[in-house]
Design an enzyme around this catalytic site. Structure first.
Site, PDB file in Angstrom:
ATOM      1  CB  CYS A   2      51.355  48.671   5.433  1.00  0.00           C
ATOM      2  SG  CYS A   2      50.949  49.472   6.890  1.00  0.00           S
ATOM      3  NE  ARG A  27      51.847  43.428   2.880  1.00  0.00           N
ATOM      4  CZ  ARG A  27      52.617  42.435   3.344  1.00  0.00           C
ATOM      5  NH1 ARG A  27      52.679  41.045   2.858  1.00  0.00           N
ATOM      6  NH2 ARG A  27      53.722  42.682   4.175  1.00  0.00           N
ATOM      7  CD1 TRP A  77      45.772  45.921  10.262  1.00  0.00           C
ATOM      8  CD2 TRP A  77      47.537  46.574  11.377  1.00  0.00           C
ATOM      9  NE1 TRP A  77      45.280  45.515  11.448  1.00  0.00           N
ATOM     10  CE2 TRP A  77      46.301  45.770  12.125  1.00  0.00           C
ATOM     11  CE3 TRP A  77      48.499  46.625  11.964  1.00  0.00           C
ATOM     12  CZ2 TRP A  77      46.727  45.126  13.591  1.00  0.00           C
ATOM     13  CZ3 TRP A  77      48.729  46.605  13.279  1.00  0.00           C
ATOM     14  CH2 TRP A  77      47.872  45.743  14.027  1.00  0.00           C
ATOM     15  CG  ASN A 103      55.131  46.503   5.693  1.00  0.00           C
ATOM     16  OD1 ASN A 103      54.419  46.751   6.739  1.00  0.00           O
ATOM     17  ND2 ASN A 103      55.649  45.523   5.169  1.00  0.00           N
ATOM     18  N   GLY A 104      56.045  48.704   8.447  1.00  0.00           N
ATOM     19  CA  GLY A 104      56.665  48.222   9.706  1.00  0.00           C
ATOM     20  C   GLY A 104      56.543  49.394  10.839  1.00  0.00           C
ATOM     21  CD  GLU A 488      42.077  27.436  12.124  1.00  0.00           C
ATOM     22  OE1 GLU A 488      42.694  27.756  13.269  1.00  0.00           O
ATOM     23  OE2 GLU A 488      41.943  27.780  10.801  1.00  0.00           O
ATOM     24  CE  LYS A 492      40.042  30.800   9.932  1.00  0.00           C
ATOM     25  NZ  LYS A 492      41.276  30.195  10.031  1.00  0.00           N
ATOM     26  CD  GLU A 495      40.222  34.595  11.334  1.00  0.00           C
ATOM     27  OE1 GLU A 495      41.372  35.600  11.243  1.00  0.00           O
ATOM     28  OE2 GLU A 495      40.551  33.462  11.133  1.00  0.00           O
ATOM     29  CE  LYS A 614      46.424  35.418   4.378  1.00  0.00           C
ATOM     30  NZ  LYS A 614      45.373  34.308   5.039  1.00  0.00           N
TER      31      LYS A 614
HETATM   32  O1  M6R Z   1      51.252  34.254   8.366  1.00  0.00           O
HETATM   33  P1  M6R Z   1      51.137  33.220   9.723  1.00  0.00           P
HETATM   34  O2  M6R Z   1      51.010  32.082   9.519  1.00  0.00           O
HETATM   35  O3  M6R Z   1      52.374  33.402  10.419  1.00  0.00           O
HETATM   36  O4  M6R Z   1      50.017  34.120  10.218  1.00  0.00           O
HETATM   37  C1  M6R Z   1      49.683  33.693  11.500  1.00  0.00           C
HETATM   38  C2  M6R Z   1      48.393  34.096  12.097  1.00  0.00           C
HETATM   39  O5  M6R Z   1      48.350  35.482  12.044  1.00  0.00           O
HETATM   40  C3  M6R Z   1      47.116  33.659  11.086  1.00  0.00           C
HETATM   41  O6  M6R Z   1      47.052  32.301  11.247  1.00  0.00           O
HETATM   42  C4  M6R Z   1      46.011  34.092  11.616  1.00  0.00           C
HETATM   43  O7  M6R Z   1      45.460  33.507  13.185  1.00  0.00           O
HETATM   44  C5  M6R Z   1      44.685  34.083  10.629  1.00  0.00           C
HETATM   45  N1  M6R Z   1      44.006  35.198  10.661  1.00  0.00           N
HETATM   46  C6  M6R Z   1      43.600  32.884  10.908  1.00  0.00           C
HETATM   47  O8  M6R Z   1      42.851  32.812  10.165  1.00  0.00           O
END
Ligand code: M6R
Length: 619
Positions: A2, A27, A77, A103-104, A488, A492, A495, A614
Site C-alpha cells: 500500500c 506498492r 495491496w 498501510n499495514g 533467481e 524472475k 513472477e 514491491k
Molecule cells: O525489499 P526486499 O529486498 O526485502 O524484498 C524481498 C523480496 O520480496 C523481493 O526480492 C521479491 O522477491 C522480488 N519481487 C523479486 O524480484
C-alpha cells in the site's frame, strides 16, 4: 505494501496526490483512492483496480469536484477484504467528516470492530482500516481529545496493535493532515509553503528533496507552514531530516517502456555507486557501523536472512564469505528463521538483506536475532527504513529507487554489498592480507564495465525470449555460484511471465528433476568459467549433454570463448570472463532480460505482475 500520500500546500491537491500515487503504485495496485479537503468539505473518490481506473472515474465525475489544496491518496495491496470498490481507501466514518488511508495490518481490528458495532456503527467495508476512521471520529467528538485531530489520532494509535501508517483528515480541520506510523514507513516532505507525507520520498520528489524520516510510534501534523512531530502521547519527538540524493529522473521511466527495463540498464551505475567510498586508505569501510572491530573479530558464525531475490543474493554471498573468512555462513529465508529456534548468540553476525528495508519477514527475523543478542548488519537500499533503524550496522546499496516489482539492479547491488561485508569480516579477522582485500575490491570495481558489456549484447536474448514465450515451463540449472543464479532466473520468470519455472543445482538433476525433461523443454544452464573451476565446468558439460540427450532445448549462458560448451548449446549466450565469485553479476543479467521479454511477449505488465507488491509488509 500500500502506498500513501498526503499533501497540504498551495497547489491543487488532486494533481499533487495523483502524481504521488503514480509513483507509489509499485506498492500495490488492487485499488486507488483520493480525498480532497476544500474549506469544510471532504470529497472522496476511490475505485478498484489500477490508478488508471480511478483517473477514468475522476474524468467521469469531473475533476473540478475535487478542488482544494489539501488531500491524500492511497494505492492498495489487499489484505483484509477483496479488491473491490467498497474496500478501497480512503475510508470514512459514518458522518463522512473523517477520512483515513492505511498501510499495514491492524491486528486487533476484530475486537475494535466488534466494539464499534456494539456501539451501533455500521461498517461499510470488510477492511481492518475502516475501524481507524470510526475510532478517530469518536475520539474527536468525545473526552480529552475532543476537537483535536492530532490528539484523537494519537489516542487511536495507542489502541492499535500491528503495523500501520495512517494518514487522517477531518473536514473540520481543512488545512491539516495528521499521519502516524508504527513499523510501516512514513516520510515527510518539506517544501516552501507546502508539506507532504508519503510511504516513500518518490511520491514528492518532483516538489522537494528535503525530507524527514519519522521514528517508531511517531505522529506528524503537517500544515502549509510547517510540520510537528510527537510521540503517541503528544510529547515532542525528534525526527531525522535528510536530503534525498537522487532526483525525479531516477523515479521516471526516462523513455523506457517499463521501469524494469530502465533498471536493468542502470545496473552498472548501481554497482559502481554501491562500491563507491567503501575502500579508503587500504581498508573496507562500512556505512553506519555500530559494531566494533573487536566484535567483528569475535564473530564465529554468519547468518544471512532475507526473502526472494535478496535471499538469492545471500546464497551467492555464502560462497565468497566462507571462502574469504573461513566462517560458517547459513543463508535462511527470513520467513522461516525465527520459527525454528536458530542457534544465535552475541558472536553471531546476522546480515539482513532487504531492498525496501521494510519487508515484514526480514524485520521480524532482525528483531528475533537481536533478542537473542546477535549482532545485526542490514544491507538495505532505502535510507532510514525500519530494518536499518533496528540493526546494529548498515551498509546501504546505492542502487537508486527500484520501481519495477521484480528486483534487478537492487539484486546486483545486494551481491556487491554482501561481498563488502565479507571483505570487512576478512579484514577484521585477518583471514585476508590487506593486499588481497585490495585486489578483491579492485575486481569488484571492474564489474560495472563487465555488466555494461553484457547489456550491449542483449538483443539476441530478447529475440530468444520471443521465440520461447509459448513454452509451458523453463528449467534453470547451475552449480556453485551459478546455482543461486539459476534460482533467481526462475523467480524472475515465475513472477513476470506467470510461467512454471524452477531452478536446480545441476548435480541434483539426476536425483529426480531429470524426469521433467521432455522434447523441446527449454533448460537454461548457467556455466562456470572453464578457466576458474575446471572440474565444475566439466561436470556441468556432462549435465548438459545428459539433458540434451533427453530432448531438452539447451540455452547456455557461458563465458566468451568457451568453445567446449558450444556443441551442447542449442542457444548460446556469451558473457564476459570474470573471476568465478563475480560471475553472478554478469550471468544474472541475461536471465532478467529473458524473463522481461517473455513477459512482454505474453502481454503482461512487466512492472506490476499480478498479486505482487514491491514492499511486502505483511508476514
Ligand atoms: O525489499 P526486499 O529486498 O526485502 O524484498 C524481498 C523480496 O520480496 C523481493 O526480492 C521479491 O522477491 C522480488 N519481487 C523479486 O524480484
Amino acid at each position: 505494501m500500500c502506498g500513501i500520500v498526503g499533501y497540504v500546500g498551495h497547489r491543487p491537491a488532486l494533481d499533487v496526490v495523483l502524481g504521488g500515487l503514480r509513483r507509489m503504485e509499485y506498492r500495490g495496485y488492487d485499488s486507488a483512492g483520493i480525498a480532497v479537503l476544500d474549506g469544510g468539505e471532504l470529497t472522496v473518490e476511490r475505485k478498484a483496480g489500477r490508478l488508471a481506473n480511478l483517473e477514468a472515474q475522476l474524468d467521469k465525475v469531473g475533476r473540478e469536484t475535487m478542488s482544494g489544496t489539501a488531500g491524500m491518496g492511497h494505492t492498495r495491496w489487499a489484505t483484509h477484504g477483496a479488491p473491490i470498490d467498497r474496500n478501497s481507501h480512503p475510508h470514512r466514518d459514518t458522518t463522512q467528516r473523517v477520512a483515513v488511508v492505511h498501510n499495514g495490518i491492524i491486528e486487533n481490528f476484530a475486537g475494535l470492530r466488534a466494539e464499534l458495532e456494539a456501539d451501533g456503527v455500521e461498517m461499510a467495508s470488510d477492511t481492518d482500516s475502516e475501524t481507524a476512521a470510526h475510532l478517530v471520529a469518536r475520539a474527536y467528538t468525545d473526552g480529552d481529545t475532543k476537537g483535536d485531530l492530532a490528539a484523537s489520532v494519537a489516542a487511536v494509535c495507542r489502541r492499535l496493535e500491528g503495523a500501520f501508517t495512517l494518514v487522517v483528515t477531518h473536514a473540520d480541520e481543512p488545512d491539516t493532515i495528521v499521519a502516524a506510523r508504527r513499523s510501516s514507513p512514513l516520510v515527510v516532505g518539506v517544501g516552501e509553503g507546502e508539506h507532504f507525507v508519503a510511504s516513500d520520498v518518490a511520491a514528492f520528489i518532483e516538489h522537494t528533496r528535503e525530507a524527514v524520516e519519522l521514528g517508531q510510534d511517531q505522529l506528524v501534523v503537517i500544515t502549509r507552514e510547517g510540520y510537528e512531530v510527537t510521540d503517541f502521547h503528544g510529547d515532542a519527538a525528534q525526527a531525522k531530516p535528510f536530503t534525498v540524493d537522487w532526483d525525479l529522473s531516477a523515479a521516471e521511466k526516462g523513455g523506457h517502456e517499463y521501469f524494469m527495463l530502465k533498471e536493468i540498464e542502470e545496473q552498472p551505475e548501481a554497482l559502481a555507486n554501491t562500491l563507491r567510498g567503501h575502500f579508503e586508505s587500504g581498508r573496507i569501510i562500512l556505512d553506519e557501523q555500530r559494531i566494533s572491530d573487536q566484535d567483528l573479530r569475535d564473530v564465529d558464525k554468519v547468518f544471512v536472512v532475507a526473502c526472494g531475490s535478496a535471499y538469492h543474493s545471500g546464497l551467492v554471498a555464502k560462497y565468497a564469505i566462507e571462502h574469504w573468512t573461513r566462517l560458517p555462513v547459513e543463508v535462511e529465508l527470513a520467513s522461516e528463521f525465527r520459527y525454528r529456534d536458530p542457534v544465535l548468540d552475541r558472536d553471531t553476525l546476522v546480515v539482513a538483506v532487504s531492498q525496501s528495508g521494510e519487508t515484514a519477514d526480514t524485520l521480524e527475523a532482525v528483531r528475533h536475532a537481536r533478542e537473542q543478542k546477535a549482532r545485526v548488519l542490514a544491507v538495505c537500499n532505502t535510507n532510514g527504513a525500519q530494518i536499518p533503524r533496528e540493526s546494529d550496522a548498515v551498509l546501504y546499496t546505492h542502487a537508486g529507487p527500484e520501481i519495477g516489482v521484480a528486483s534487478t539492479k537492487a539484486f546486483l547491488a545486494q551481491i556487491a554489498a554482501n561481498y563488502l561485508v565479507g571483505l570487512a569480516l576478512a579484514q577484521a579477522r585477518g583471514t585476508k592480507y590487506p593486499d588481497e582485500v585490495a585486489r578483491e575490491f579492485a575486481e569488484l570495481e571492474a564489474m560495472p564495465a563487465a555488466v555494461r558489456k553484457v547489456l550491449s549484447t542483449v538483443e539476441q536474448t530478447r529475440d530468444l525470449g520471443r521465440r520461447i514465450a509459448d513454452s509451458r515451463a523453463v528449467l534453470f540449472l547451475g552449480r556453485h555460484v551459478g546455482f543461486p543464479v539459476a534460482l533467481e532466473g526462475a523467480l524472475k520468470l515465475k513472477e513476470l511471465a506467470y510461467m512454471h519455472a524452477e531452478g536446480f543445482a545441476a548435480g541434483e538433476l539426476k536425483h529426480g528433476p531429470i524426469a521433467l525433461i521432455e522434447e523441446g523443454l527449454p533448460v537454461v544452464v548457467v556455466m562456470p568459467s572453464p578457466k576458474g573451476r575446471a572440474v565444475l565446468h566439466s561436470k556441468l558439460v556432462s549435465n548438459i549433454s545428459e539433458i540434451q540427450a533427453r530432448g531438452a532445448r539447451t540455452i547456455v549462458i557461458a563465458e566468451e570463448g568457451d568453445e567446449t560448451v558450444r556443441p551442447f548449446a542449442d542457444e548460446l549466450i556469451e558473457v564476459p570472463a570474470v573471476p568465478t565469485l563475480l560471475q553472478p553479476l554478469v550471468s544474472t543479467v541475461p536471465l532478467q532480460v529473458l524473463a522481461a521479454e517473455i513477459a512482454r511477449a505474453r502481454g503482461y505488465d512487466v512492472d506490476k505482475p499480478r498479486n505482487l507488491a514491491k514492499s511486502v509488509t505483511v508476514e
